[in-house]
Write a protein that holds these residues in place. Structure first.
Motif, PDB file in Angstrom:
ATOM      1  N   ASP A 167       3.900 -87.232   0.448  1.00 19.55           N
ATOM      2  CA  ASP A 167       2.793 -86.288   0.361  1.00 19.55           C
ATOM      3  C   ASP A 167       3.312 -84.863   0.268  1.00 19.55           C
ATOM      4  OD1 ASP A 167       1.038 -88.398   0.547  1.00 19.55           O
ATOM      5  OD2 ASP A 167       0.812 -88.228   2.723  1.00 19.55           O
ATOM      6  N   TYR A 168       4.317 -84.535   1.076  1.00 19.59           N
ATOM      7  CA  TYR A 168       4.881 -83.185   1.038  1.00 19.59           C
ATOM      8  C   TYR A 168       5.478 -82.896  -0.343  1.00 19.59           C
ATOM      9  CZ  TYR A 168       4.518 -83.221   6.160  1.00 19.59           C
ATOM     10  OH  TYR A 168       4.059 -83.276   7.438  1.00 19.59           O
ATOM     11  N   GLN A 169       6.197 -83.876  -0.883  1.00 15.53           N
ATOM     12  CA  GLN A 169       6.828 -83.668  -2.185  1.00 15.53           C
ATOM     13  C   GLN A 169       5.778 -83.406  -3.259  1.00 15.53           C
ATOM     14  OE1 GLN A 169      10.377 -83.667  -2.885  1.00 15.53           O
ATOM     15  NE2 GLN A 169       9.375 -82.586  -4.570  1.00 15.53           N
ATOM     16  N   GLN A 170       4.702 -84.154  -3.214  1.00 16.23           N
ATOM     17  CA  GLN A 170       3.649 -83.973  -4.207  1.00 16.23           C
ATOM     18  C   GLN A 170       3.032 -82.586  -4.094  1.00 16.23           C
ATOM     19  OE1 GLN A 170       0.626 -86.996  -4.108  1.00 16.23           O
ATOM     20  NE2 GLN A 170      -0.752 -85.884  -5.474  1.00 16.23           N
ATOM     21  N   LEU A 171       2.789 -82.115  -2.877  1.00 15.50           N
ATOM     22  CA  LEU A 171       2.184 -80.807  -2.684  1.00 15.50           C
ATOM     23  C   LEU A 171       3.131 -79.684  -3.106  1.00 15.50           C
ATOM     24  CD1 LEU A 171       0.435 -81.488   0.728  1.00 15.50           C
ATOM     25  CD2 LEU A 171      -0.658 -81.238  -1.515  1.00 15.50           C
ATOM     26  N   VAL A 172       4.420 -79.843  -2.825  1.00 14.17           N
ATOM     27  CA  VAL A 172       5.397 -78.846  -3.261  1.00 14.17           C
ATOM     28  C   VAL A 172       5.451 -78.798  -4.784  1.00 14.17           C
ATOM     29  CG1 VAL A 172       7.878 -78.338  -3.354  1.00 14.17           C
ATOM     30  CG2 VAL A 172       6.789 -78.859  -1.177  1.00 14.17           C
ATOM     31  N   ASP A 173       5.390 -79.959  -5.423  1.00 19.60           N
ATOM     32  CA  ASP A 173       5.386 -79.991  -6.890  1.00 19.60           C
ATOM     33  C   ASP A 173       4.148 -79.301  -7.448  1.00 19.60           C
ATOM     34  OD1 ASP A 173       7.801 -81.309  -6.957  1.00 19.60           O
ATOM     35  OD2 ASP A 173       6.913 -83.314  -7.175  1.00 19.60           O
ATOM     36  N   GLU A 174       3.013 -79.420  -6.756  1.00 15.26           N
ATOM     37  CA  GLU A 174       1.794 -78.739  -7.193  1.00 15.26           C
ATOM     38  C   GLU A 174       1.991 -77.224  -7.183  1.00 15.26           C
ATOM     39  OE1 GLU A 174      -1.702 -79.769  -5.048  1.00 15.26           O
ATOM     40  OE2 GLU A 174      -1.517 -81.935  -5.429  1.00 15.26           O
ATOM     41  N   ILE A 175       2.615 -76.720  -6.118  1.00 13.71           N
ATOM     42  CA  ILE A 175       2.846 -75.280  -6.026  1.00 13.71           C
ATOM     43  C   ILE A 175       3.826 -74.831  -7.104  1.00 13.71           C
ATOM     44  CG2 ILE A 175       3.811 -73.462  -4.563  1.00 13.71           C
ATOM     45  CD1 ILE A 175       2.712 -74.958  -2.139  1.00 13.71           C
ATOM     46  N   ILE A 225      -0.512 -78.537   3.511  1.00 11.27           N
ATOM     47  CA  ILE A 225       0.778 -78.928   4.075  1.00 11.27           C
ATOM     48  C   ILE A 225       0.786 -78.668   5.577  1.00 11.27           C
ATOM     49  CG2 ILE A 225       3.240 -78.384   4.099  1.00 11.27           C
ATOM     50  CD1 ILE A 225       3.032 -77.737   1.113  1.00 11.27           C
ATOM     51  N   GLY A 226       0.235 -77.521   5.979  1.00  7.81           N
ATOM     52  CA  GLY A 226       0.181 -77.201   7.398  1.00  7.81           C
ATOM     53  C   GLY A 226      -0.594 -78.228   8.196  1.00  7.81           C
TER      54      GLY A 226
END
Length: 450
Positions: free
Chosen positions: A4-12, A139-140
């Motif tokens: 999930d974190y990786q996906q959100l970082v990729d979104e940013i 993410i937070g």
């Protein structure tokens, strides 16, 4: 969860067209986006080390925190500083949840983000920054959920390690059920405990512990352990009565009491196989790189040999690993082994910074002894003014009383060695030709560093 974190970082990264990384508040790497291009300057040394070592150094952390990132509620810009290894500017997105910072998203700026409005000067932020901050908030929330789940497991681990013997089966069952529900544990899998000493517990809003292979739960405990240990290390004790010590020396009713206990971290680690402590070493190495590992000595205290009137340097952390077990009810005993190993590694540099309980030799016995004030005969030798004599005596005994080996190890002439040993005998009243006197002195000098 990490996916999930990786996906959100990729979104940013996609929204802003810049490579992003996500770090927890201790600057431990959680996820990073792709860095496109063949240009070696796409990344600077700070980001390269962060990705390769999965953590930034304490100096890098201090440099970035000087810009106020821990207090920021909106995105802020960090200028480049080649002298600090920061060749490219950055945009930092604080990752917060309910007012608590849980980490940071870092965006490398190759120049195309320079004019991007961050919303820090009264103007509304660029829509891309607003979108990135919304993602950072998601993410937070995930990090906060992970912290809560980890805290619950940590509380159950603490209850087990501090439980009285008759309460340990119930505490072990509660921890077993929670681990099974979290899908982190299969009953019967080999386990061990890692002790990190000292561990800073002053930050009550500390970030969750890193997601490492095998790390199941962690909690902070006093270094004295649980009820099975008797009084905690450094617990208040009645003043000892004055009495005659070996060699005719008289003890003092005002001699110093043991230092107060310091917190240690207990980390529960799942092993791949019995007798294969590799995952425990990996966890220990990672935790020792945390800014919470290690501590400054108490005010006014100085290590033996530092002399008086000078501030003592910060004490580095040390980690101990207990013997493996397949039974959760064995964990209190495993914790005492891990803590004893950490204390030994902290006292004896040649053992550390990470050691296993079965590798600490005589410290297995010394760490099991109750905490007491130094033997009256040895007390005078432990004064800072006699640090050189104490070291000489310890090296002499480590070398089995061989003068030539001792002089070589200390880099002194044999006559200088004999002079110092004579002063040790006069100061303590001990006879270094007597085996029992040697045993007392050797044990006391080793124990004094615990």
């Amino acid at each position: 969860m990490r996916g999930d974190y990786q996906q959100l970082v990729d979104e940013i990264s996609a929204a802003l067209g810049a490579p992003a990384t996500l770090e927890d508040r201790d600057f431990g790497l959680i996820a990073f986006g792709a860095h496109e291009g063949d240009d070696d300057e796409v990344m600077d040394p700070v980001r390269t080390r962060s990705i390769l070592q999965r953590r930034s150094s304490a100096a890098v952390r201090a440099w970035f925190e000087a810009f106020g990132i821990a207090r920021a509620k909106t995105a802020l810009r960090i200028p480049p500083d080649p002298a600090a290894g920061v060749f490219r500017g950055r945009i930092c997105l604080p990752v917060r949840h309910r007012g608590i910072v849980h980490g940071y998203v870092w965006l490398l700026d190759d120049g195309h983000l320079t004019d991007l409005e961050l919303g820090t000067r009264g103007a509304p932020p660029d829509p891309r920054i607003a979108q990135a901050m919304e993602t950072a908030a998601r993410i937070g929330a995930l990090l906060a959920d992970e912290a809560r789940a980890g805290a619950e497991l940590g509380d159950l681990l603490r209850e087990l390690l501090l439980a009285a013997p008759d309460g340990q089966p119930a505490a072990a069952a509660a921890l077993r059920d929670a681990l099974r529900d979290s899908l982190r544990f299969t009953p019967g899998a080999p386990l061990t405990l890692v002790a990190v000493l000292p561990w800073d517990t002053s930050d009550t809003d500390a970030a969750p512990l890193p997601s490492l292979p095998g790390l199941l739960a962690a909690c902070a405990l006093p270094a004295g352990g649980g009820p099975a240990d008797g009084p905690a290390v450094g617990a208040d004790e009645p003043e000892p009565a004055a009495g005659a010590g070996r060699g005719g020396r008289t003890g003092s009713a005002t001699r110093p009491q043991p230092a107060a206990p310091v917190p240690a971290l207990a980390a529960l680690v799942r092993l791949r196989a019995s007798g294969a402590p590799g995952p425990a070493h990996t966890v220990a190495e990672h935790l020792l790189r945390s800014p919470r590992a290690g501590a400054a000595p108490a005010e006014g205290k100085a290590p033996r040999g530092s002399g008086s009137g000078h501030p003592a340097p910060p004490r580095p952390g040390a980690a101990g690993i207990g013997a493996g077990t397949r039974e959760l009810t064995d964990l209190p005993a495993t914790w005492r082994e891990a803590l004893d190993a950490a204390r030994a590694a902290h006292a004896e540099p040649r053992l550390g910074p990470i050691t296993q309980w079965d590798a600490i030799g005589p410290y297995r016995m010394l760490t099991a002894l109750p905490a007491t004030a130094p033997d009256p005969a040895i007390g005078p030798l432990l004064a800072p003014a006699h640090a050189e004599l104490a070291r000489t005596a310890e090296v002499f005994l480590d070398c089995a009383g061989q003068a030539s080996r001792t002089a070589q190890a200390l880099g002194i002439h044999r006559q200088t060695l004999y002079y110092r040993l004579g002063r040790v005998e006069k100061l303590t009243g001990l006879d270094l030709d007597d085996g029992e006197h040697r045993l007392l002195l050797h044990m006391a000098l080793k124990a004094a560093r615990l």
